[in-house]
Motif scaffolding. Structure first.
Motif, PDB file in Angstrom:
ATOM      1  N   ARG A  65       0.836  -1.202   0.000  1.00 38.47           N
ATOM      2  CA  ARG A  65       0.000   0.000   0.000  1.00 38.47           C
ATOM      3  C   ARG A  65       0.869   1.250   0.000  1.00 38.47           C
ATOM      4  O   ARG A  65       1.971   1.257   0.538  1.00 38.47           O
ATOM      5  N   LEU A  66       0.349   2.303  -0.621  1.00 45.12           N
ATOM      6  CA  LEU A  66       1.003   3.611  -0.591  1.00 45.12           C
ATOM      7  C   LEU A  66       0.557   4.372   0.652  1.00 45.12           C
ATOM      8  O   LEU A  66      -0.620   4.326   1.019  1.00 45.12           O
ATOM      9  N   TYR A  67       1.525   5.087   1.255  1.00 47.39           N
ATOM     10  CA  TYR A  67       1.247   5.904   2.432  1.00 47.39           C
ATOM     11  C   TYR A  67       1.908   7.265   2.289  1.00 47.39           C
ATOM     12  O   TYR A  67       3.014   7.373   1.760  1.00 47.39           O
ATOM     13  N   LEU A  68       1.226   8.272   2.789  1.00 52.76           N
ATOM     14  CA  LEU A  68       1.828   9.586   2.973  1.00 52.76           C
ATOM     15  C   LEU A  68       2.174   9.695   4.449  1.00 52.76           C
ATOM     16  O   LEU A  68       1.296   9.618   5.307  1.00 52.76           O
ATOM     17  N   LEU A  69       3.469   9.826   4.734  1.00 51.69           N
ATOM     18  CA  LEU A  69       3.971   9.901   6.100  1.00 51.69           C
ATOM     19  C   LEU A  69       4.495  11.302   6.373  1.00 51.69           C
ATOM     20  O   LEU A  69       5.156  11.896   5.519  1.00 51.69           O
ATOM     21  N   THR A  70       4.199  11.804   7.548  1.00 55.40           N
ATOM     22  CA  THR A  70       4.669  13.131   7.956  1.00 55.40           C
ATOM     23  C   THR A  70       5.225  13.034   9.362  1.00 55.40           C
ATOM     24  O   THR A  70       4.585  12.444  10.236  1.00 55.40           O
ATOM     25  N   THR A  71       6.396  13.609   9.557  1.00 58.54           N
ATOM     26  CA  THR A  71       6.985  13.680  10.893  1.00 58.54           C
ATOM     27  C   THR A  71       7.606  15.060  11.082  1.00 58.54           C
ATOM     28  O   THR A  71       7.967  15.729  10.113  1.00 58.54           O
ATOM     29  N   VAL A  72       7.710  15.456  12.334  1.00 56.87           N
ATOM     30  CA  VAL A  72       8.090  16.826  12.693  1.00 56.87           C
ATOM     31  C   VAL A  72       9.327  16.800  13.584  1.00 56.87           C
ATOM     32  O   VAL A  72       9.493  15.896  14.407  1.00 56.87           O
ATOM     33  N   THR A  73      10.174  17.800  13.445  1.00 58.44           N
ATOM     34  CA  THR A  73      11.360  17.895  14.297  1.00 58.44           C
ATOM     35  C   THR A  73      10.959  18.206  15.737  1.00 58.44           C
ATOM     36  O   THR A  73       9.891  18.761  16.011  1.00 58.44           O
TER      37      THR A  73
ATOM     38  N   PRO B 235      12.174  22.794   6.591  1.00 61.63           N
ATOM     39  CA  PRO B 235      13.072  23.097   7.715  1.00 61.63           C
ATOM     40  C   PRO B 235      12.727  22.381   9.020  1.00 61.63           C
ATOM     41  O   PRO B 235      13.616  22.046   9.792  1.00 61.63           O
ATOM     42  N   ASP B 236      11.425  22.103   9.246  1.00 63.64           N
ATOM     43  CA  ASP B 236      11.040  21.481  10.516  1.00 63.64           C
ATOM     44  C   ASP B 236      10.142  20.252  10.372  1.00 63.64           C
ATOM     45  O   ASP B 236       9.577  19.790  11.367  1.00 63.64           O
ATOM     46  N   HIS B 237      10.002  19.726   9.173  1.00 63.31           N
ATOM     47  CA  HIS B 237       9.197  18.512   9.013  1.00 63.31           C
ATOM     48  C   HIS B 237       9.481  17.822   7.679  1.00 63.31           C
ATOM     49  O   HIS B 237      10.069  18.410   6.785  1.00 63.31           O
ATOM     50  N   LEU B 238       9.036  16.572   7.598  1.00 64.38           N
ATOM     51  CA  LEU B 238       9.225  15.743   6.418  1.00 64.38           C
ATOM     52  C   LEU B 238       7.882  15.220   5.941  1.00 64.38           C
ATOM     53  O   LEU B 238       7.072  14.752   6.748  1.00 64.38           O
TER      54      LEU B 238
ATOM     55  N   GLY C  37       6.196   9.920  17.492  1.00 65.09           N
ATOM     56  CA  GLY C  37       5.025   9.741  16.660  1.00 65.09           C
ATOM     57  C   GLY C  37       5.211  10.289  15.252  1.00 65.09           C
ATOM     58  O   GLY C  37       6.241  10.876  14.923  1.00 65.09           O
ATOM     59  N   TYR C  38       4.227  10.052  14.454  1.00 67.86           N
ATOM     60  CA  TYR C  38       4.191  10.533  13.081  1.00 67.86           C
ATOM     61  C   TYR C  38       2.759  10.410  12.592  1.00 67.86           C
ATOM     62  O   TYR C  38       1.931   9.719  13.198  1.00 67.86           O
ATOM     63  N   HIS C  39       2.451  11.076  11.525  1.00 67.84           N
ATOM     64  CA  HIS C  39       1.127  10.992  10.934  1.00 67.84           C
ATOM     65  C   HIS C  39       1.229  10.139   9.684  1.00 67.84           C
ATOM     66  O   HIS C  39       2.166  10.282   8.903  1.00 67.84           O
ATOM     67  N   ASP C  40       0.282   9.235   9.513  1.00 68.81           N
ATOM     68  CA  ASP C  40       0.257   8.437   8.288  1.00 68.81           C
ATOM     69  C   ASP C  40      -1.138   8.496   7.693  1.00 68.81           C
ATOM     70  O   ASP C  40      -2.131   8.601   8.408  1.00 68.81           O
ATOM     71  N   ARG C  41      -1.180   8.436   6.383  1.00 71.37           N
ATOM     72  CA  ARG C  41      -2.451   8.376   5.665  1.00 71.37           C
ATOM     73  C   ARG C  41      -2.293   7.389   4.528  1.00 71.37           C
ATOM     74  O   ARG C  41      -1.415   7.543   3.674  1.00 71.37           O
ATOM     75  N   ALA C  42      -3.112   6.354   4.531  1.00 72.29           N
ATOM     76  CA  ALA C  42      -3.113   5.400   3.432  1.00 72.29           C
ATOM     77  C   ALA C  42      -3.683   6.095   2.200  1.00 72.29           C
ATOM     78  O   ALA C  42      -4.684   6.804   2.278  1.00 72.29           O
TER      79      ALA C  42
END
Length: 151
Positions: free
Chosen positions: A19-27, A65-68, A108-113
């Motif tokens: 599955r494809l996911y959009l992942l976001t994480t923050v410094t 600068p502060d997240h991916l 933690g991190y945010h994920d969205r399928a």
């Protein structure tokens, strides 16, 4: 409060290989660590390493600068394993490069399928256009910390 939010991010999380996911994480504390291009390259190296290991295939990413933001296809293991590996190894590399110690990423991190009917290229364009929307640059090509398989 911060522990609760991290716990809430995990609620209902399910990892599905292929599955494809959009992942976001923050410094940590939203520090702007990646204003430094070379610190950002440490994270880019780890994204490439994860791809080479076979855990996930990267479709695109942008390191602000502060997240991916990272659009991936999960190939093996779990999202938790992939993110733990990215955060752990990139934190060590960034700290070594900058001569620092301590946390680089928030817990933690945010994920969205990504749904099968979504336009993945449009989503990728949205991701890599993040620096434009933030007013960091006037053209995507002026920003260095991003990549997409469609280049």
């Amino acid at each position: 409060m911060q522990c609760f939010r991290g716990h809430a991010l995990r609620r209902g999380r399910y990892s599905e290989t292929g599955r494809l996911y959009l992942l976001t994480t923050v410094t940590w504390q939203r520090r702007r660590l990646f204003d430094d291009l070379f610190a950002g390259r440490q994270v880019a190296n780890q994204l490439r390493e994860i791809q080479e290991s076979g855990l996930a295939s990267t479709l695109c990413w942008v390191l602000m600068p502060d997240h991916l933001h990272w659009l991936v296809q999960l190939e093996a293991g779990s999202l938790e394993r992939v993110m733990q590996r990215l955060k752990s190894r990139s934190a060590k590399a960034v700290n070594a490069f900058m001569g620092n110690r301590g946390q680089v990423w928030q817990k933690g991190y945010h994920d969205r399928a990504v749904r099968s009917d979504e336009d993945v290229r449009q989503l990728a364009r949205y991701i890599v256009a993040n620096p434009l929307r933030a007013g960091t640059v006037r053209r995507v090509g002026e920003y260095s910390l991003w990549d997409a398989i469609w280049l």
